[in-house]
Design a protein around this motif. Structure first.
Motif, mmCIF file in Angstrom:
data_model
loop_
_atom_site.group_PDB
_atom_site.id
_atom_site.type_symbol
_atom_site.label_atom_id
_atom_site.label_comp_id
_atom_site.label_asym_id
_atom_site.label_seq_id
_atom_site.Cartn_x
_atom_site.Cartn_y
_atom_site.Cartn_z
ATOM 1 N N GLY A 130 -6.005 -6.389 -5.453
ATOM 2 C CA GLY A 130 -5.648 -5.389 -4.551
ATOM 3 C C GLY A 130 -5.579 -3.865 -5.030
ATOM 4 N N CYS A 131 -5.004 -3.714 -6.084
ATOM 5 C CA CYS A 131 -4.790 -2.451 -7.015
ATOM 6 C C CYS A 131 -6.148 -1.887 -7.247
ATOM 7 C CB CYS A 131 -3.914 -2.662 -8.217
ATOM 8 S SG CYS A 131 -2.275 -3.154 -8.081
ATOM 9 N N GLY A 182 -7.843 -0.766 -4.187
ATOM 10 C CA GLY A 182 -7.235 0.710 -3.975
ATOM 11 C C GLY A 182 -7.546 1.673 -4.517
ATOM 12 N N ILE A 196 -8.993 -3.447 2.446
ATOM 13 C CA ILE A 196 -7.783 -3.068 1.591
ATOM 14 C C ILE A 196 -8.284 -1.716 0.998
ATOM 15 C CG2 ILE A 196 -6.601 -3.492 -0.574
ATOM 16 C CD1 ILE A 196 -6.351 -6.410 0.176
ATOM 17 N N SER A 214 -6.063 1.811 1.732
ATOM 18 C CA SER A 214 -5.016 1.951 0.857
ATOM 19 C C SER A 214 -4.796 3.421 0.639
ATOM 20 C CB SER A 214 -5.134 1.163 -0.361
ATOM 21 O OG SER A 214 -5.303 -0.214 -0.212
ATOM 22 N N ALA A 227 -1.783 5.697 1.616
ATOM 23 C CA ALA A 227 -1.018 6.255 0.296
ATOM 24 C C ALA A 227 -0.716 7.913 0.949
ATOM 25 C CB ALA A 227 -1.607 6.128 -0.606
ATOM 26 N N SER A 230 -2.277 4.671 -4.308
ATOM 27 C CA SER A 230 -3.603 3.964 -3.885
ATOM 28 C C SER A 230 -3.417 2.723 -4.213
ATOM 29 C CB SER A 230 -4.728 4.395 -3.740
ATOM 30 O OG SER A 230 -4.789 6.071 -3.307
ATOM 31 N N ILE A 236 -0.463 0.601 -3.265
ATOM 32 C CA ILE A 236 -0.529 -0.150 -1.897
ATOM 33 C C ILE A 236 -1.510 -0.969 -1.886
ATOM 34 C CG2 ILE A 236 -1.266 0.789 0.415
ATOM 35 C CD1 ILE A 236 0.541 3.333 -0.106
ATOM 36 N N GLY A 237 -2.732 -0.977 -2.382
ATOM 37 C CA GLY A 237 -3.686 -1.959 -2.392
ATOM 38 C C GLY A 237 -3.084 -3.048 -2.782
ATOM 39 N N LEU A 261 -0.647 -4.502 -0.133
ATOM 40 C CA LEU A 261 -1.497 -5.303 1.138
ATOM 41 C C LEU A 261 -2.306 -6.614 0.501
ATOM 42 C CD1 LEU A 261 -3.485 -2.214 2.471
ATOM 43 C CD2 LEU A 261 -1.680 -3.306 3.186
ATOM 44 N N THR A 296 -7.184 -9.189 6.301
ATOM 45 C CA THR A 296 -6.616 -7.965 5.926
ATOM 46 C C THR A 296 -6.982 -7.156 6.940
ATOM 47 O OG1 THR A 296 -8.702 -7.756 4.802
ATOM 48 C CG2 THR A 296 -6.924 -7.940 3.627
#
Lengths: 324, 368
Positions: A54-55, A58, A249, A253, A257, A273, A276-277, A280, A303
């Protein structure tokens, strides 16, 4: 975020008391061997995989939006997903011909996808050194379409059980992340995030001004563009290799952000970002585990279905303050 | 009222620079297509480049700002070829402003001005960076906008923020491409005033379409004539470079006006005190115009002669007969209601003659 992280480790189809998991995490020897396998080989890697990918998504989404100066930027905009799919199909053809499809495919797939999409990213980045933003965008999208086209043609020539397998392989799922995969993801995130943060101190914001202004501010625009493209593309490539294609995502993101932190500056948006990624992805992962009890569901579906209303709500609340 | 404080620009903010920009038989253009040939030397002072759209002003400025490289020849700054400066060195030296306004979602105006400090910035903005930003915002009159989002400002405000960005690096040379487009008349004046103040210390080169402000503020005016940069000796020539000579500079207002006097039919105006000019402007006349009799120092006489009308003044011995001839040959006679001192006494006799001749005589009240 850490609360979510632990909920995901504690909660699963097999019930293990949270106190015992925590105890084992800290002091060891609180769990039985089979429970240890569930926790250390399944739940922790999967949760870490979700968080880290996810990171990465983002981060990749933000970097692409910056590179293309376009709010539609998304990790797969340059065709990384299509190239990955194509490479899997090629791998399938080769492995069927050599007769090891069902034995080695799951082992080889991430490696082949990673290598092919990284090569593709490097090539695109080198090209983008000399191109304008519009040209980069058109080249990326065209190559993406071309590889999808070839994939479609080739797919019809594969046996149906093989094409079904390939469909599932890239559908997007955090469940396939093993301990080794989660380690690679973490290392990749650390490297890519460090580079992005270093760039964001000075070099990212002038990119938003356009080529000529950036140049007049002492930014070597071609070089920075190639680096940003490389960072964004590698982030996308690594996630595709380990968790498949997860939509929304990466796109949402950076927007979330910007809205939450009321800033467009790279120094703020790179870490946020990314965070938040990850958030999510964890939420999605939890949602799937609660709602479908571990059943195999494409993550993208979840998602998108839950993310879209969230983003629309946030944009509506800002009332025009967020104009692109 | 907002005015520029003369002492606003202190020695510290803009260092006196004796750097000059020199174009040595330079050809500017895009990918091999020559647009402008130029040999010139821009030193301390406000140098303005004028010319119609598409004449190559932007191309030339971009070449000076090292965004484009010259097709031929060299550009020297401080006697050093600009191609030998590395990109960051050059960025510290030359501030640039471009006409296009970028889209910067959720950037505050202050963030945008701070971007101008990019060539200097280390890990975090230093005290000097912050001071330079404050100064630039003050001078471009955008201090009150500093916490607003850039994208939500009006075009004129955005323009001023972008100018502040160019000033924020404390440049040794300032290059601005149409810095006053989208601005209201007061802010245009203000920007020119500010730039001419800065130009007391460093070379400021800009392109503009503001003919009146260029004449008022620029130390040197350059124009591009058939692809060649030339210095304008007399600002009066400014009129000739637009519309292939169909415009003329009004020497009193510094505005460009269309030539009167090209196509028949002829209209004879008995005006004075500027009433003839007012009538022509209000009715947008482009026909052949004749006027008379007028005093030689009358505003109508001075301006309309420049604009191409036939003007009969009392300096001519036979001015009454010449005026009568023009009345006879005209299709229409226009008479303004002005005080007696605005035209020679025998103008009244001419009006009576016109009525007697059965001419179509039209009266109008003179008010601007």
């Amino acid at each position: 975020m850490s609360i979510l992280f632990f909920i995901l480790i504690f909660y699963g189809p097999v019930y293990i008391e949270p106190s015992r998991i925590l105890g084992d995490l800290i002091w060891g020897n609180y769990l039985t061997d089979s429970e240890k396998i569930i926790i250390y080989n399944r739940r922790i890697p999967i949760t870490l995989g979700a968080l880290v990918s996810g990171c990465l998504l983002g981060l990749s989404g933000f970097l692409y939006q910056l590179l293309l100066r376009n709010p539609m930027g998304d990790p797969y905009v340059m065709g990384v997903a299509s190239i990955s799919y194509l490479s899997l199909i090629f791998l399938a053809f080769i492995s069927i011909a050599l007769g090891f499809f069902f034995t080695y495919m799951s082992l080889l797939a991430p490696i082949v996808v990673l290598i092919s999409s990284l090569i593709y990213t490097v090539v695109l980045s080198i090209i983008s050194y000399r191109l304008t933003v519009l040209q980069i965008l058109l080249v990326g999208i065209s190559l993406g379409f071309a590889s999808s086209g070839i994939s479609l043609l080739l797919l019809s020539r594969l046996p149906s059980e093989v094409s079904g397998y390939l469909y599932l392989a890239l559908m997007g799922s955090f469940d396939g992340v093993d301990p080794a995969g989660s380690k690679i993801l973490i290392i990749a995130l650390a490297i890519l995030l460090a580079f992005s943060l270093a760039l964001s101190l000075k070099h990212l914001d002038p990119m938003m001004l356009g080529e000529e202004y950036a140049k007049s501010l002492g930014i070597n625009i071609g070089f920075i563009r190639a680096i940003v493209s490389l960072l964004a593309g590698s982030s996308a490539a690594i996630t595709v290799a380990y968790v498949g294609i997860i939509g929304f995502i990466g796109f949402a993101s950076p927007h979330i952000a910007r809205i939450l932190f009321r800033s467009g500056r790279g120094l703020i948006l790179v870490p946020t970002s990314c965070l938040i990624g990850g958030l999510l992805a964890l939420l999605t992962s939890l949602g799937i585990r609660v709602a479908f009890q571990g059943g195999s569901v494409p993550v993208t579906a979840v998602t998108s279905i839950f993310g879209a209303p969230l983003l629309i709500y946030m944009v509506a609340r800002l009332r025009g303050e967020y104009s692109w | 009222m907002v005015t520029v404080q003369r002492d606003l620009i202190s020695r510290k903010d803009i260092e006196k620079g004796d750097l000059c920009v020199e174009l040595v038989s330079c050809i500017a253009g895009y990918s091999g297509n020559a647009v402008v040939r130029a040999s010139a030397r821009f030193c301390r002072g406000l140098s303005c480049i004028v010319g119609p759209n598409g004449s190559g002003k932007t191309t030339l400025l971009k070449t000076i700002a090292k965004i484009l490289s010259p097709i031929k020849g060299v550009i020297l700054i401080g006697r050093r070829d600009i191609s030998t400066y590395n990109i960051n060195e050059f960025a510290k030296l030359v501030g640039i402003h471009l006409p296009q306004i970028p889209i910067l979602p959720l950037y505050k105006a202050r963030d945008v001005v701070m971007l101008g400090r990019t060539p200097f910035i280390g890990l975090t903005p230093s005290k000097e960076d912050l001071e330079a930003v404050e100064f630039a915002m003050k001078i471009a009159k955008v201090s009150h906008l500093s916490e607003r989002y850039f994208n939500l400002l009006s075009d004129g405000e955005k323009r001023r923020v972008m100018i502040a960005m160019a000033i924020a690096r404390r440049p040794k040379i300032l290059v601005l491409d149409e810095p006053t487009s989208f601005l209201d008349p007061f802010n245009r004046y203000l920007i020119f005033e500010v730039l001419s103040e800065i130009a007391k210390e460093i070379p400021v080169i800009l392109s503009t379409h503001e003919v009146d402000l260029a004449i008022r503020f620029c130390d040197k005016i350059y124009y591009i004539d058939r692809g060649e940069l030339k210095e304008m000796a007399d600002p009066k020539e400014l009129g000739k470079i637009y519309g292939e000579g169909s415009m003329i500079l009004n020497p009193f207002t510094y505005s460009l006006e269309p030539i009167v006097g090209k196509e028949p039919p002829q209209i004879h105006i008995i005006g004075g005190c500027g009433s003839g000019l007012a009538y022509i402007r209000r009715n947008r006349l482009r026909n052949m115009i004749s006027l008379g009799p007028l005093y030689p120092n009358d505003l109508d006489a001075l301006v309309l002669k420049e604009l191409g009308a036939i003007v009969i003044t009392t300096s001519l011995q036979s001015y009454f007969d010449r005026s009568l001839e023009l009345v006879k040959s005209s299709t229409m006679v226009i008479v303004s209601r002005v005080p007696r001192y605005c035209r020679p006494p025998d103008a009244e006799i001419l009006i009576d003659e016109a009525v007697k001749l059965g001419k179509d005589v039209d009266y109008f009240d003179f008010n601007i």
